[in-house]
Design a protein around this motif. Structure first.
Motif, PDB file in Angstrom:
ATOM      1  N   GLU A   1      -6.774  -4.560   2.380  1.00 32.30           N
ATOM      2  CA  GLU A   1      -7.690  -5.620   1.944  1.00 32.30           C
ATOM      3  C   GLU A   1      -7.684  -5.727   0.414  1.00 32.30           C
ATOM      4  OE1 GLU A   1     -12.444  -6.860   2.191  1.00 32.30           O
ATOM      5  OE2 GLU A   1     -11.732  -5.020   3.147  1.00 32.30           O
ATOM      6  N   ILE A   2      -7.696  -4.583  -0.244  1.00 32.65           N
ATOM      7  CA  ILE A   2      -7.619  -4.566  -1.713  1.00 32.65           C
ATOM      8  C   ILE A   2      -6.294  -5.161  -2.164  1.00 32.65           C
ATOM      9  CG2 ILE A   2      -7.457  -3.050  -3.729  1.00 32.65           C
ATOM     10  CD1 ILE A   2      -9.334  -1.106  -2.180  1.00 32.65           C
ATOM     11  N   ALA A   3      -5.215  -4.795  -1.460  1.00 29.91           N
ATOM     12  CA  ALA A   3      -3.866  -5.219  -1.855  1.00 29.91           C
ATOM     13  C   ALA A   3      -3.620  -6.713  -1.670  1.00 29.91           C
ATOM     14  CB  ALA A   3      -2.821  -4.424  -1.079  1.00 29.91           C
ATOM     15  N   GLU A   4      -4.519  -7.399  -0.988  1.00 30.33           N
ATOM     16  CA  GLU A   4      -4.394  -8.849  -0.858  1.00 30.33           C
ATOM     17  C   GLU A   4      -4.807  -9.574  -2.139  1.00 30.33           C
ATOM     18  OE1 GLU A   4      -6.754  -9.956   2.480  1.00 30.33           O
ATOM     19  OE2 GLU A   4      -5.420  -9.025   3.961  1.00 30.33           O
ATOM     20  N   CYS A   5      -5.412  -8.856  -3.054  1.00 27.37           N
ATOM     21  CA  CYS A   5      -5.879  -9.455  -4.305  1.00 27.37           C
ATOM     22  C   CYS A   5      -4.784  -9.423  -5.371  1.00 27.37           C
ATOM     23  CB  CYS A   5      -7.119  -8.719  -4.804  1.00 27.37           C
ATOM     24  SG  CYS A   5      -8.522  -8.827  -3.669  1.00 27.37           S
TER      25      CYS A   5
ATOM     26  N   VAL B   1       0.837  -1.206   0.000  1.00 23.24           N
ATOM     27  CA  VAL B   1       0.000   0.000   0.000  1.00 23.24           C
ATOM     28  C   VAL B   1       0.870   1.253   0.000  1.00 23.24           C
ATOM     29  CG1 VAL B   1      -1.702   1.346   1.302  1.00 23.24           C
ATOM     30  CG2 VAL B   1      -1.913  -1.146   1.161  1.00 23.24           C
ATOM     31  N   GLY B   2       0.561   2.166  -0.894  1.00 23.23           N
ATOM     32  CA  GLY B   2       1.239   3.453  -0.922  1.00 23.23           C
ATOM     33  C   GLY B   2       0.413   4.491  -0.186  1.00 23.23           C
ATOM     34  N   LEU B   3       1.070   5.384   0.533  1.00 25.61           N
ATOM     35  CA  LEU B   3       0.389   6.445   1.268  1.00 25.61           C
ATOM     36  C   LEU B   3       0.852   7.799   0.751  1.00 25.61           C
ATOM     37  CD1 LEU B   3      -1.345   7.574   3.626  1.00 25.61           C
ATOM     38  CD2 LEU B   3       0.711   7.382   5.060  1.00 25.61           C
TER      39      LEU B   3
ATOM     40  N   PHE C   1       3.505   5.108  -8.128  1.00 26.54           N
ATOM     41  CA  PHE C   1       2.913   3.872  -7.608  1.00 26.54           C
ATOM     42  C   PHE C   1       2.499   2.936  -8.746  1.00 26.54           C
ATOM     43  CE2 PHE C   1       1.316   6.129  -3.500  1.00 26.54           C
ATOM     44  CZ  PHE C   1       2.583   6.039  -2.958  1.00 26.54           C
ATOM     45  N   ASP C   2       2.012   3.498  -9.835  1.00 24.54           N
ATOM     46  CA  ASP C   2       1.632   2.670 -10.985  1.00 24.54           C
ATOM     47  C   ASP C   2       2.828   1.901 -11.539  1.00 24.54           C
ATOM     48  OD1 ASP C   2      -1.046   3.293 -10.953  1.00 24.54           O
ATOM     49  OD2 ASP C   2      -0.950   4.773 -12.565  1.00 24.54           O
ATOM     50  N   ARG C   3       4.008   2.532 -11.500  1.00 21.39           N
ATOM     51  CA  ARG C   3       5.216   1.883 -12.023  1.00 21.39           C
ATOM     52  C   ARG C   3       5.840   0.910 -11.038  1.00 21.39           C
ATOM     53  NH1 ARG C   3       5.974   7.319 -13.716  1.00 21.39           N
ATOM     54  NH2 ARG C   3       7.380   7.702 -11.950  1.00 21.39           N
ATOM     55  N   ASP C   4       5.435   0.993  -9.779  1.00 21.32           N
ATOM     56  CA  ASP C   4       6.009   0.149  -8.727  1.00 21.32           C
ATOM     57  C   ASP C   4       5.216  -1.157  -8.634  1.00 21.32           C
ATOM     58  OD1 ASP C   4       6.919  -1.050  -6.385  1.00 21.32           O
ATOM     59  OD2 ASP C   4       7.147   0.858  -5.327  1.00 21.32           O
ATOM     60  N   ILE C   5       5.825  -2.247  -9.023  1.00 22.08           N
ATOM     61  CA  ILE C   5       5.126  -3.533  -9.059  1.00 22.08           C
ATOM     62  C   ILE C   5       4.690  -3.995  -7.674  1.00 22.08           C
ATOM     63  CG2 ILE C   5       7.192  -4.977  -8.836  1.00 22.08           C
ATOM     64  CD1 ILE C   5       5.940  -6.828 -10.967  1.00 22.08           C
ATOM     65  N   GLU C   6       5.327  -3.462  -6.618  1.00 22.06           N
ATOM     66  CA  GLU C   6       4.989  -3.865  -5.251  1.00 22.06           C
ATOM     67  C   GLU C   6       3.729  -3.172  -4.727  1.00 22.06           C
ATOM     68  OE1 GLU C   6       6.402  -6.263  -3.408  1.00 22.06           O
ATOM     69  OE2 GLU C   6       7.535  -6.716  -5.235  1.00 22.06           O
ATOM     70  N   ILE C   7       3.401  -2.022  -5.297  1.00 18.08           N
ATOM     71  CA  ILE C   7       2.238  -1.261  -4.819  1.00 18.08           C
ATOM     72  C   ILE C   7       0.986  -1.716  -5.569  1.00 18.08           C
ATOM     73  CG2 ILE C   7       1.181   1.020  -4.613  1.00 18.08           C
ATOM     74  CD1 ILE C   7       3.471   0.525  -2.685  1.00 18.08           C
ATOM     75  N   ARG C   8      -0.065  -2.022  -4.807  1.00 22.45           N
ATOM     76  CA  ARG C   8      -1.309  -2.499  -5.409  1.00 22.45           C
ATOM     77  C   ARG C   8      -2.497  -1.582  -5.137  1.00 22.45           C
ATOM     78  NH1 ARG C   8      -0.572  -8.839  -3.493  1.00 22.45           N
ATOM     79  NH2 ARG C   8       1.490  -9.123  -4.466  1.00 22.45           N
ATOM     80  N   ALA C   9      -2.389  -0.721  -4.146  1.00 16.82           N
ATOM     81  CA  ALA C   9      -3.446   0.242  -3.815  1.00 16.82           C
ATOM     82  C   ALA C   9      -2.800   1.394  -3.062  1.00 16.82           C
ATOM     83  CB  ALA C   9      -4.530  -0.409  -2.964  1.00 16.82           C
TER      84      ALA C   9
END
Length: 266
Positions: A204-208, A15-17, A43-51
């Motif tokens: 929770e979103i990032a678990e997907c 998760v990015g803040l 964040f879009d370019r960072d494969i680790e960030i999902r939300a």
């Protein structure tokens, strides 16, 4: 040294803040909106960030534009005689559309007032977590102005045309409870829990599946960014016309003085 001067950017697992750092009211301008858009693209370019979570320091989430700011008033004066003076505002909307073009889900932590363009910023997120103390207001007509930041498209889509009209035509402040009932907010919690609940939802979103999230969100959003672009183009034309009126000057003055405006219709 961070390249961001108006926001804080952190990563918490997947998760990015993004934290707006212009307390207490977090007024926005081109620089702030540009930096938020830059962070979302990062964040879009960072494969680790999902939300991501969009939050703010201070009393307000974002009180929109500061029409009482001397620098902005000088710009408004130039705009009356020189159409090219509108370019900075147009540029702000270009940056706003960049926010709508980001690829990953955003949760807005609205702990305080989201006013005018600040409401537009909150609505640009996929979800909003808020509290009873928060206030949501499209206060443009009370300023003698026209809505902006794409709200003429995004707000009716979110809460229905008639509720959006109610907010536009009255400029009233909608409470956190009302916002939750209308679907303007997805989660209602005590004020001191707003950010943690927003992080919880983002986690929770990032678990997907990251690929599944991006693909599904692209389907659900469709041509949203292009529609916002069309809306802001129209909004800017109307705002440019109204910016030159006596009523706009009176609306800004009355708001700053916390009194009822004496509009003349000219």
């Amino acid at each position: 040294m961070s390249k961001y001067t108006e926001i804080g950017v952190e990563k918490h697992g997947h998760v990015g803040l993004i934290e707006i750092r212009r307390p207490p009211l977090n007024f926005f301008d081109v620089t702030l909106i540009n930096q938020i858009a830059d962070a979302l693209e990062e964040f879009d370019r960072d494969i680790e960030i999902r939300a991501s979570v969009l939050a703010a320091q201070g009393k307000a989430f974002c009180a929109g534009a500061n029409f009482s700011d001397p620098a902005r008033q000088e710009q408004e004066a130039r705009a009356e005689s020189d159409p090219a003076a509108n370019l900075p505002i147009n540029h702000l909307y270009v940056q706003a559309v960049r926010i709508f073009r980001n690829k990953k889900p955003i949760v807005a932590a609205v702990h305080g007032a989201a006013i005018g363009g600040g409401l537009g910023l909150a609505v640009s997120a996929d979800f909003r977590v808020t509290c009873p103390e928060a206030r949501f207001s499209a206060n443009f007509t009370k300023l003698g102005f026209h809505p902006g930041f794409g709200l003429t498209f995004t707000l009716p889509e979110l809460i229905g045309k008639n509720n959006a009209e109610l907010m536009f035509y009255t400029s009233r402040r909608v409470t956190g409870e009302e916002a939750y009932r209308w679907g303007l907010a997805n989660v209602l919690v005590p004020q001191d829990q707003v950010r943690s609940e927003a992080m919880k939802l983002a986690q929770e979103i990032a678990e997907c599946s990251p690929l599944g999230l991006v693909s599904t969100r692209a389907t659900m959003r469709g041509d949203l960014a292009d529609r916002v672009l069309a809306a802001t183009n129209h909004e800017l034309v109307e705002q440019t016309k109204l910016r030159a009126t006596e009523d706009f000057k009176e609306g800004v003055k009355a708001t700053a003085e916390r009194r009822v405006a004496n509009f003349k219709g000219r």
